[in-house]
Design an enzyme around this catalytic site. Structure first.
Site, PDB file in Angstrom:
ATOM      1  N   ASP A  87       2.873  -0.895  -1.123  1.00  0.00           N
ATOM      2  CA  ASP A  87       1.687  -1.637  -0.688  1.00  0.00           C
ATOM      3  C   ASP A  87       1.830  -3.103  -1.109  1.00  0.00           C
ATOM      4  O   ASP A  87       1.903  -3.401  -2.300  1.00  0.00           O
ATOM      5  CB  ASP A  87       0.444  -1.032  -1.332  1.00  0.00           C
ATOM      6  CG  ASP A  87      -0.848  -1.599  -0.793  1.00  0.00           C
ATOM      7  OD1 ASP A  87      -0.817  -2.605  -0.048  1.00  0.00           O
ATOM      8  OD2 ASP A  87      -1.916  -1.035  -1.107  1.00  0.00           O
ATOM      9  N   ASN A 120      -5.785   0.191   6.186  1.00  0.00           N
ATOM     10  CA  ASN A 120      -5.523  -0.199   7.573  1.00  0.00           C
ATOM     11  C   ASN A 120      -5.616  -1.703   7.804  1.00  0.00           C
ATOM     12  O   ASN A 120      -6.064  -2.163   8.837  1.00  0.00           O
ATOM     13  CB  ASN A 120      -6.440   0.567   8.524  1.00  0.00           C
ATOM     14  CG  ASN A 120      -6.043   0.466   9.990  1.00  0.00           C
ATOM     15  OD1 ASN A 120      -6.905   0.369  10.858  1.00  0.00           O
ATOM     16  ND2 ASN A 120      -4.773   0.503  10.300  1.00  0.00           N
ATOM     17  N   CYS A 123      -2.814  -3.752   6.115  1.00  0.00           N
ATOM     18  CA  CYS A 123      -1.487  -4.300   5.787  1.00  0.00           C
ATOM     19  C   CYS A 123      -0.365  -3.512   6.458  1.00  0.00           C
ATOM     20  O   CYS A 123       0.154  -3.917   7.484  1.00  0.00           O
ATOM     21  CB  CYS A 123      -1.257  -4.309   4.266  1.00  0.00           C
ATOM     22  SG  CYS A 123      -2.395  -5.350   3.332  1.00  0.00           S
ATOM     23  N   ARG A 124      -0.002  -2.384   5.855  1.00  0.00           N
ATOM     24  CA  ARG A 124       1.187  -1.659   6.294  1.00  0.00           C
ATOM     25  C   ARG A 124       1.036  -0.981   7.645  1.00  0.00           C
ATOM     26  O   ARG A 124       1.908  -1.108   8.510  1.00  0.00           O
ATOM     27  CB  ARG A 124       1.585  -0.614   5.242  1.00  0.00           C
ATOM     28  CG  ARG A 124       2.068  -1.233   3.947  1.00  0.00           C
ATOM     29  CD  ARG A 124       2.247  -0.201   2.868  1.00  0.00           C
ATOM     30  NE  ARG A 124       0.938   0.220   2.358  1.00  0.00           N
ATOM     31  CZ  ARG A 124       0.770   1.144   1.416  1.00  0.00           C
ATOM     32  NH1 ARG A 124       1.811   1.772   0.900  1.00  0.00           N
ATOM     33  NH2 ARG A 124      -0.431   1.449   0.992  1.00  0.00           N
ATOM     34  N   SER A 125      -0.038  -0.227   7.849  1.00  0.00           N
ATOM     35  CA  SER A 125      -0.146   0.518   9.114  1.00  0.00           C
ATOM     36  C   SER A 125      -0.330  -0.389  10.325  1.00  0.00           C
ATOM     37  O   SER A 125       0.283  -0.132  11.366  1.00  0.00           O
ATOM     38  CB  SER A 125      -1.222   1.609   9.041  1.00  0.00           C
ATOM     39  OG  SER A 125      -2.494   1.086   8.755  1.00  0.00           O
ATOM     40  N   CYS A 165      -2.065   3.995   6.556  1.00  0.00           N
ATOM     41  CA  CYS A 165      -1.890   3.527   5.181  1.00  0.00           C
ATOM     42  C   CYS A 165      -3.244   3.652   4.480  1.00  0.00           C
ATOM     43  O   CYS A 165      -4.077   4.448   4.894  1.00  0.00           O
ATOM     44  CB  CYS A 165      -1.316   2.113   5.130  1.00  0.00           C
ATOM     45  SG  CYS A 165      -2.425   0.802   5.693  1.00  0.00           S
TER      46      CYS A 165
END
Length: 164
Positions: free
Chosen positions: A128, A12, A14-16, A9
């Site tokens: 995001d 690195n 939140c999402r990933s 993401c």
């Protein structure tokens, strides 16, 4: 030989890392943790060395996932050791494909939600959640979980193909 998957993401945090935690759990549940390595990184280095966002950690913990994470930036040299690079949105997809040293490396980059059979072709980004509230992180987790089954099936097929 270990099959290597890296989720990417922006920063690195939140999402990933969320996708890394969920997919690592799926891999373990499938009994493939000795054959599949799961990792994550960001397209940028703004948060390098930091832990995951506290909201990411809270949502993961509430849903039974474990994450020990330190943010880092994705580097072009990593393509040579990775089998699959999973982008969390189309911006990351483009950035990673431009970063890829070869066309073969660029072909390793896929969108996570492309593995979700319920996701439409114009709805493949995981938004995001960073600038919003906890509900955005919960929505992110739902999207990640929905795509993880299809991704696991694809990875399992690759792993079994190598063993044949």
């Amino acid at each position: 030989m270990t099959y290597r998957v890296c989720f990417v993401c922006t920063g690195n945090i939140c999402r990933s890392p969320m996708a890394e935690a969920v997919f690592r759990a799926r891999v373990a549940d499938a009994g493939l943790d000795d054959q599949v390595a799961v990792d994550s990184a960001g397209t940028g280095g703004w948060h390098e060395g930091e832990g995951a966002d506290p909201r990411t950690l809270a949502v993961l913990e509430e849903n039974g996932y474990v994450l020990d994470h330190t943010a880092r930036q994705f580097h072009a040299s990593w393509f040579s050791r990775l089998d699959l690079v999973i982008a969390l949105d189309s911006g990351h997809l483009g950035a990673l494909r431009r970063l890829a040293p070869t066309e073969r490396d660029a072909a390793k980059v896929r969108l996570l939600r492309s593995y979700d059979p319920a996701a439409g072709p114009d709805d493949l980004d995981v938004p995001d959640p960073y600038y919003g509230g906890v509900d955005g992180f919960e929505e992110c987790l739902e999207m990640v979980e929905a795509a993880s089954g299809g991704l696991l099936a694809a990875v399992r097929e690759q792993v079994e193909g190598r063993a044949a």
